[in-house]
Scaffold this motif. Structure first.
Motif, PDB file in Angstrom:
ATOM      1  N   GLN A  58      33.443  34.659  59.553  1.00  0.00           N
ATOM      2  CA  GLN A  58      32.719  36.553  59.708  1.00  0.00           C
ATOM      3  C   GLN A  58      32.013  36.767  58.732  1.00  0.00           C
ATOM      4  OE1 GLN A  58      35.739  38.324  61.791  1.00  0.00           O
ATOM      5  NE2 GLN A  58      35.378  38.189  63.283  1.00  0.00           N
ATOM      6  N   HIS A  62      29.460  42.108  58.372  1.00  0.00           N
ATOM      7  CA  HIS A  62      28.921  42.623  59.524  1.00  0.00           C
ATOM      8  C   HIS A  62      29.829  42.878  60.408  1.00  0.00           C
ATOM      9  CE1 HIS A  62      24.607  42.749  58.457  1.00  0.00           C
ATOM     10  NE2 HIS A  62      24.190  42.177  57.960  1.00  0.00           N
ATOM     11  N   SER A 118      35.577  43.328  36.767  1.00  0.00           N
ATOM     12  CA  SER A 118      34.180  43.837  36.122  1.00  0.00           C
ATOM     13  C   SER A 118      32.910  43.157  37.039  1.00  0.00           C
ATOM     14  CB  SER A 118      33.968  43.082  34.431  1.00  0.00           C
ATOM     15  OG  SER A 118      34.699  43.187  33.846  1.00  0.00           O
ATOM     16  N   LEU A 182      46.616  30.243  36.684  1.00  0.00           N
ATOM     17  CA  LEU A 182      46.517  29.839  35.534  1.00  0.00           C
ATOM     18  C   LEU A 182      46.201  28.626  35.585  1.00  0.00           C
ATOM     19  CD1 LEU A 182      48.166  32.972  33.548  1.00  0.00           C
ATOM     20  CD2 LEU A 182      45.613  33.038  34.310  1.00  0.00           C
ATOM     21  N   GLN A 186      42.230  26.021  34.841  1.00  0.00           N
ATOM     22  CA  GLN A 186      42.345  24.871  33.869  1.00  0.00           C
ATOM     23  C   GLN A 186      42.002  23.822  34.076  1.00  0.00           C
ATOM     24  OE1 GLN A 186      45.504  25.645  31.396  1.00  0.00           O
ATOM     25  NE2 GLN A 186      45.007  24.751  30.304  1.00  0.00           N
TER      26      GLN A 186
ATOM     27  N   GLN B  45      49.951  22.017  27.247  1.00  0.00           N
ATOM     28  CA  GLN B  45      49.936  22.740  28.546  1.00  0.00           C
ATOM     29  C   GLN B  45      50.260  24.026  28.104  1.00  0.00           C
ATOM     30  OE1 GLN B  45      51.759  21.296  32.277  1.00  0.00           O
ATOM     31  NE2 GLN B  45      49.513  21.744  32.895  1.00  0.00           N
ATOM     32  N   ASP B  48      47.890  26.256  26.495  1.00  0.00           N
ATOM     33  CA  ASP B  48      46.477  26.784  26.453  1.00  0.00           C
ATOM     34  C   ASP B  48      46.738  27.249  28.001  1.00  0.00           C
ATOM     35  OD1 ASP B  48      45.609  24.659  24.996  1.00  0.00           O
ATOM     36  OD2 ASP B  48      45.664  22.295  26.311  1.00  0.00           O
ATOM     37  N   THR B  49      47.824  27.435  28.679  1.00  0.00           N
ATOM     38  CA  THR B  49      47.837  28.445  30.034  1.00  0.00           C
ATOM     39  C   THR B  49      47.358  30.200  28.878  1.00  0.00           C
ATOM     40  OG1 THR B  49      49.148  27.127  30.864  1.00  0.00           O
ATOM     41  CG2 THR B  49      48.528  28.710  31.945  1.00  0.00           C
ATOM     42  N   HIS B  52      44.433  30.378  27.707  1.00  0.00           N
ATOM     43  CA  HIS B  52      43.454  30.847  28.178  1.00  0.00           C
ATOM     44  C   HIS B  52      43.422  32.528  29.571  1.00  0.00           C
ATOM     45  CE1 HIS B  52      41.039  30.959  32.105  1.00  0.00           C
ATOM     46  NE2 HIS B  52      41.156  29.803  32.087  1.00  0.00           N
ATOM     47  N   ASP B  53      44.638  32.709  29.036  1.00  0.00           N
ATOM     48  CA  ASP B  53      45.033  33.877  29.568  1.00  0.00           C
ATOM     49  C   ASP B  53      45.028  35.373  29.136  1.00  0.00           C
ATOM     50  OD1 ASP B  53      46.847  35.710  31.312  1.00  0.00           O
ATOM     51  OD2 ASP B  53      48.525  36.192  30.959  1.00  0.00           O
ATOM     52  N   ARG B  56      41.297  35.933  29.049  1.00  0.00           N
ATOM     53  CA  ARG B  56      40.819  36.611  29.782  1.00  0.00           C
ATOM     54  C   ARG B  56      41.302  38.214  29.480  1.00  0.00           C
ATOM     55  NH1 ARG B  56      42.550  37.967  33.571  1.00  0.00           N
ATOM     56  NH2 ARG B  56      45.071  37.450  33.253  1.00  0.00           N
ATOM     57  N   ARG B  57      42.115  38.126  28.691  1.00  0.00           N
ATOM     58  CA  ARG B  57      42.018  39.502  29.322  1.00  0.00           C
ATOM     59  C   ARG B  57      41.524  40.729  28.234  1.00  0.00           C
ATOM     60  NH1 ARG B  57      48.412  41.021  29.550  1.00  0.00           N
ATOM     61  NH2 ARG B  57      49.239  39.544  31.124  1.00  0.00           N
ATOM     62  N   ARG B  60      38.177  40.895  29.487  1.00  0.00           N
ATOM     63  CA  ARG B  60      38.412  41.882  30.404  1.00  0.00           C
ATOM     64  C   ARG B  60      38.104  43.321  29.213  1.00  0.00           C
ATOM     65  NH1 ARG B  60      42.724  41.812  33.963  1.00  0.00           N
ATOM     66  NH2 ARG B  60      43.365  43.531  32.950  1.00  0.00           N
ATOM     67  N   LYS B  63      34.800  44.261  28.427  1.00  0.00           N
ATOM     68  CA  LYS B  63      34.036  44.617  29.087  1.00  0.00           C
ATOM     69  C   LYS B  63      34.295  46.046  30.036  1.00  0.00           C
ATOM     70  CE  LYS B  63      32.748  39.907  31.769  1.00  0.00           C
ATOM     71  NZ  LYS B  63      33.115  39.109  32.774  1.00  0.00           N
ATOM     72  N   HIS B  64      35.674  46.419  29.584  1.00  0.00           N
ATOM     73  CA  HIS B  64      36.423  48.241  30.128  1.00  0.00           C
ATOM     74  C   HIS B  64      35.574  48.708  28.633  1.00  0.00           C
ATOM     75  CE1 HIS B  64      38.612  47.188  33.524  1.00  0.00           C
ATOM     76  NE2 HIS B  64      38.974  46.508  33.557  1.00  0.00           N
ATOM     77  N   GLN B  67      32.105  49.791  29.816  1.00  0.00           N
ATOM     78  CA  GLN B  67      32.030  49.837  30.774  1.00  0.00           C
ATOM     79  C   GLN B  67      32.513  52.210  30.421  1.00  0.00           C
ATOM     80  OE1 GLN B  67      34.025  48.921  33.695  1.00  0.00           O
ATOM     81  NE2 GLN B  67      31.920  47.239  35.096  1.00  0.00           N
ATOM     82  N   ASN B 313      31.356  37.452  64.613  1.00  0.00           N
ATOM     83  CA  ASN B 313      30.219  37.812  63.567  1.00  0.00           C
ATOM     84  C   ASN B 313      28.964  38.410  63.879  1.00  0.00           C
ATOM     85  OD1 ASN B 313      28.717  37.422  61.461  1.00  0.00           O
ATOM     86  ND2 ASN B 313      29.326  34.607  61.209  1.00  0.00           N
TER      87      ASN B 313
END
Lengths: 308, 446
Positions: A58, A62, A118, A182, A186, B45, B48-49, B52-53, B56-57, B60, B63-64, B67, B313
């Motif tokens: 869907q 709409h 964002s 996470l 990756q 690993q 890396d995780t 990455h986290d 990202r924070r 963000r 950006k915040h 804003q 639909n």
């Protein structure tokens, strides 16, 4: 008078029936789109009962405000929707007619996923001649898994707020999910590294977040304006453009008509990619993990075709 | 400015804390690595995780921050204005008969009933404003601009508030509103699938039944959708009339519906309207005499809607079938305006319509409708009934076809042809209507 008595008796009977019906302790979640239903199930586990107002076939712009949806809105403890005006054509009427104060705008039971991320494509010009523009930005946030991470974090907090008795359970589920998620991102990013910089034509401006995530470059849309179906004039223009600077692939969502995409592909030899867009969009896409695995796999396949 | 500085400093704090926690996390990983024999690949690993986290924070938060800074610069004194939408409608109408002589034999016409002005005319253009009032109430008003014999008229179509704060599926509405009687009655005429009202609505409600009063409804706590509701009105609105001091008319209704499967859904409604003390209701008959009715009136209604949208639909194709039936019983006295001749009056009228509307490609819709009315009225002075247009001389019926083009959600141009046998002298009617909606994007009921 006799009629009045009968009506009263009927109403009393109904009231008794309603009290007699078993009380479910599980939190009732009304998810507007399948991706949020999937996320709610992952975070809520056995503490929640989730219904999805729409399925993967869907178009969430709409939807008819059907009686069955009204009934589900009446019973909901928590709305989990995209927001950003995606559901503006049907959700407000369900809220107003539901007789359910828990899910009204601004309450704890009103969770809009787009508030946690964002937004991209926030228009600088708000004019309907630009098509079906969303004043708050592009609402199709689920095409980037990093947005899912953000939404999961916010939804976890909201679940704990609405249902504090099960806060520990939600937190555990969230931590577990986040760890796996996470790692998965990756993996996807590694796999999709070769997609960076590829030129794509899309059906609807529904992929801004995915393009941003994978570094795809949107060079055309099959719709002349957002929400306006492909017209022959517009497609002819696009064809000319593609002859000059061909794109690597033409992307459309499973719920959209494939006709225009195939037409352009036949004329240009550019491969067509049908993407699930959401959980359940394509058979076999049953989880959020499937959603991105299948998406990346299909994009990769198209790139290989391009190189042949 | 102060706020922006505050936000900035708090963001810097957060960034610092994040950096610290990254360090801590890395330290933890190191110590745990020393204790347990984890493979270096696993540790890598995990790092890396985490990277990455936190990446990202950080992104963000940046950006915040942007804003928030942008938000503090914007002042919006109109942010709490209600959502406003403006609906422009206009019509071109052509008839083979004289529209001024339009009647529905067996049904004396009242209120807004009748044909639209021939030629070009401004339809009912509307301004609707609506908004949540607070956490308990929603309010909405619609002002309509019409055209009556060359004069522009402004009327309050609807002005009501309704509850959003009542629990357990309860809902209360009060003010002036379109009654929940029937299916299309509750919708604004520009949301109808044809340019004109079904004959039975024209004959019984003068196009549409308004209520001034209060409505209460309850969605039952059942798995299947069932809604029961009632309305108490002041009895001023047609087909009731007069100045009432208490409850002049009332409505009771039940609606139920559901999904057959992903693609098919339906709704069924039963409704009853009643006015016990109608005082001098005006009806007109251009080919006879205008008349006045006093007495009581009851209407029973049954409506059914079925919708098909492949996989739910509706964008590419969809189909909608609807059928409504009404039956009216009236008892009282009929007086002719001109001669003051009087007759007792026992009215029995019924009517139905059925229509199918199909969107065969995006933007294009076509539809077919059939209307039929019946009457069996009686009185002790037949000539009064004859003069008022209430004698049972003819069975009105009408067949309509429609083709509509919607360039977007917001515009529609629609052509409709009626083969109208409202009277014995059949009429060919062509109606071309535009509808342009500007402003707020309203949500549509089923």
């Amino acid at each position: 008078m006799i009629i009045n008595n009968k009506i009263t008796a009927f109403m009393v009977a109904l009231l008794l029936m309603s009290n007699a019906s078993p009380v479910f302790a599980r939190l009732n979640i009304f998810a507007c789109e399948p991706e949020w239903a999937a996320l709610s199930r992952v975070l809520g586990g056995d503490k929640v009962k989730v219904i999805s107002a729409t399925n993967g076939a869907q178009d969430p712009h709409h939807i008819q405000a059907r009686p069955s949806l009204l009934n589900q809105a009446r019973q909901a403890d928590l709305l989990v929707c995209t927001g950003a005006e995606l559901e503006i054509g049907w959700l407000p009427i369900l809220q107003r007619k539901s007789g359910n104060p828990k899910i009204q705008v601004g309450t704890d039971g009103y969770f809009m996923a787009s508030n946690a991320v964002s937004m991209l494509d926030v228009p600088t010009v708000l004019d309907r001649s630009e098509g079906d523009v969303h004043a708050m930005g592009n609402p199709h946030i689920q095409t980037d898994p990093n947005n899912i991470t953000d939404v999961a974090e916010a939804l976890n907090q909201r679940l704990q707020l609405v249902d504090p008795d099960n806060a520990d359970s939600y937190e555990t589920n969230y931590q577990h999910f986040k760890q796996r998620w996470l790692q998965a991102i990756q993996g996807w990013e590694k796999q999709a590294a070769n997609l960076r910089g590829k030129r794509v034509v899309v059906y609807h401006k529904g992929w801004a977040y995915m393009n941003d995530w994978l570094g795809l470059k949107e060079v055309g849309t099959l719709e002349p304006k957002p929400g306006i179906p492909p017209s022959s004039d517009h497609l002819a223009d696009l064809l000319k453009k593609m002859h000059k600077h061909p794109a690597a692939m033409i992307i459309y969502a499973a719920y959209q008509s494939s006709r225009a995409a195939h037409w352009l592909s036949e004329k240009t030899g550019i491969p067509v990619v049908k993407l699930p867009f959401t959980v359940g969009g394509i058979k076999g896409v049953d989880t959020l993990f499937d959603l991105y695995s299948v998406t990346i796999n299909r994009l990769e396949k198209a790139v290989k075709q391009e190189h042949k | 400015m102060q706020q922006a500085t505050y936000t900035l400093s708090s963001a810097i704090c957060l960034l610092a804390m994040t950096a610290l926690s990254v360090q801590n996390a890395l330290a933890e990983t190191e110590t745990s690595a020393a204790k347990t024999p984890q493979s270096s690949a696993q540790i890598q690993q995990q790092i890396d995780t985490m990277k990455h986290d936190y990446d990202r924070r950080l992104k963000r938060m940046q950006k915040h921050l942007k804003q928030t800074q942008a938000a503090t610069r914007t002042i919006k004194p109109n942010a709490f204005n209600p959502a406003i939408s403006l609906v422009l409608t206009g019509l071109y109408a052509s008839y083979s008969n004289n529209p001024d002589n339009y009647t529905l034999p067996g049904f004396a016409l009242g209120n807004e009933a009748g044909l639209d002005t021939e030629g070009f005319s401004l339809g009912e253009s509307e301004i609707t404003m609506g908004s949540n009032v607070d956490q308990n109430f929603y309010g909405q008003a619609t002002f309509s601009f019409g055209n009556e014999k060359g004069n522009t008229t402004i009327s309050v179509e609807e002005a009501f508030f309704e509850t959003i704060g009542l629990p357990h599926g309860l809902h209360v509405k009060a003010g002036r509103f379109f009654s929940a009687m029937g299916y299309i009655n509750g919708k604004h005429s520009h949301a109808w699938d044809f340019n004109d009202a079904p004959l039975v609505y024209r004959g019984m409600f003068g196009d549409q039944l308004k209520e001034e009063g209060v409505q209460a409804s309850w969605i039952l706590p059942t798995d299947h959708y069932i809604l029961v509701g009632g309305e108490l009105g002041n009895g001023v609105q047609y087909p009731s009339t007069g100045s009432q001091t208490g409850v002049g008319d009332w409505v009771a209704y039940l609606k139920t519906g559901g999904d057959i499967n992903l693609s098919n859904s339906w709704e069924l409604g039963v409704s009853h309207w009643q006015a016990g003390d109608i005082n001098k209701r005006q009806t007109f008959n251009p080919v006879g005499a205008d008349s006045i009715f006093s007495g009581n009136s009851k209407i029973d209604g049954l409506d059914f809607v079925y919708k098909w949208a492949p996989n739910g639909n509706p964008l590419q194709h969809n189909f909608k079938f609807q059928w409504e039936y009404f039956n009216r019983l009236e008892d009282g006295q009929l007086t002719l305006n001109t001669t003051s001749l009087v007759s007792s009056y026992a009215g029995h009228q019924s009517g139905w319509y059925a229509q199918g509307v199909y969107q065969f490609i995006p933007n294009w819709t076509t539809g077919l409708r059939y209307d039929r009315l019946d009457s069996n009225n009686s009185g002790n002075n037949q000539s009064v009934l004859d003069q008022a247009g209430l004698s049972n001389t003819h069975t009105p019926q009408r067949t309509s076809v429609m083709l509509s083009w919607q360039a977007s959600h917001f515009s529609r141009i629609r052509a409709q042809y009626n083969y109208d046998e409202s009277t014995a002298n059949s009429d060919n009617q062509l109606l071309i209507q535009y509808t342009m909606v500007m402003g707020a994007h309203g949500a549509h009921a089923y």
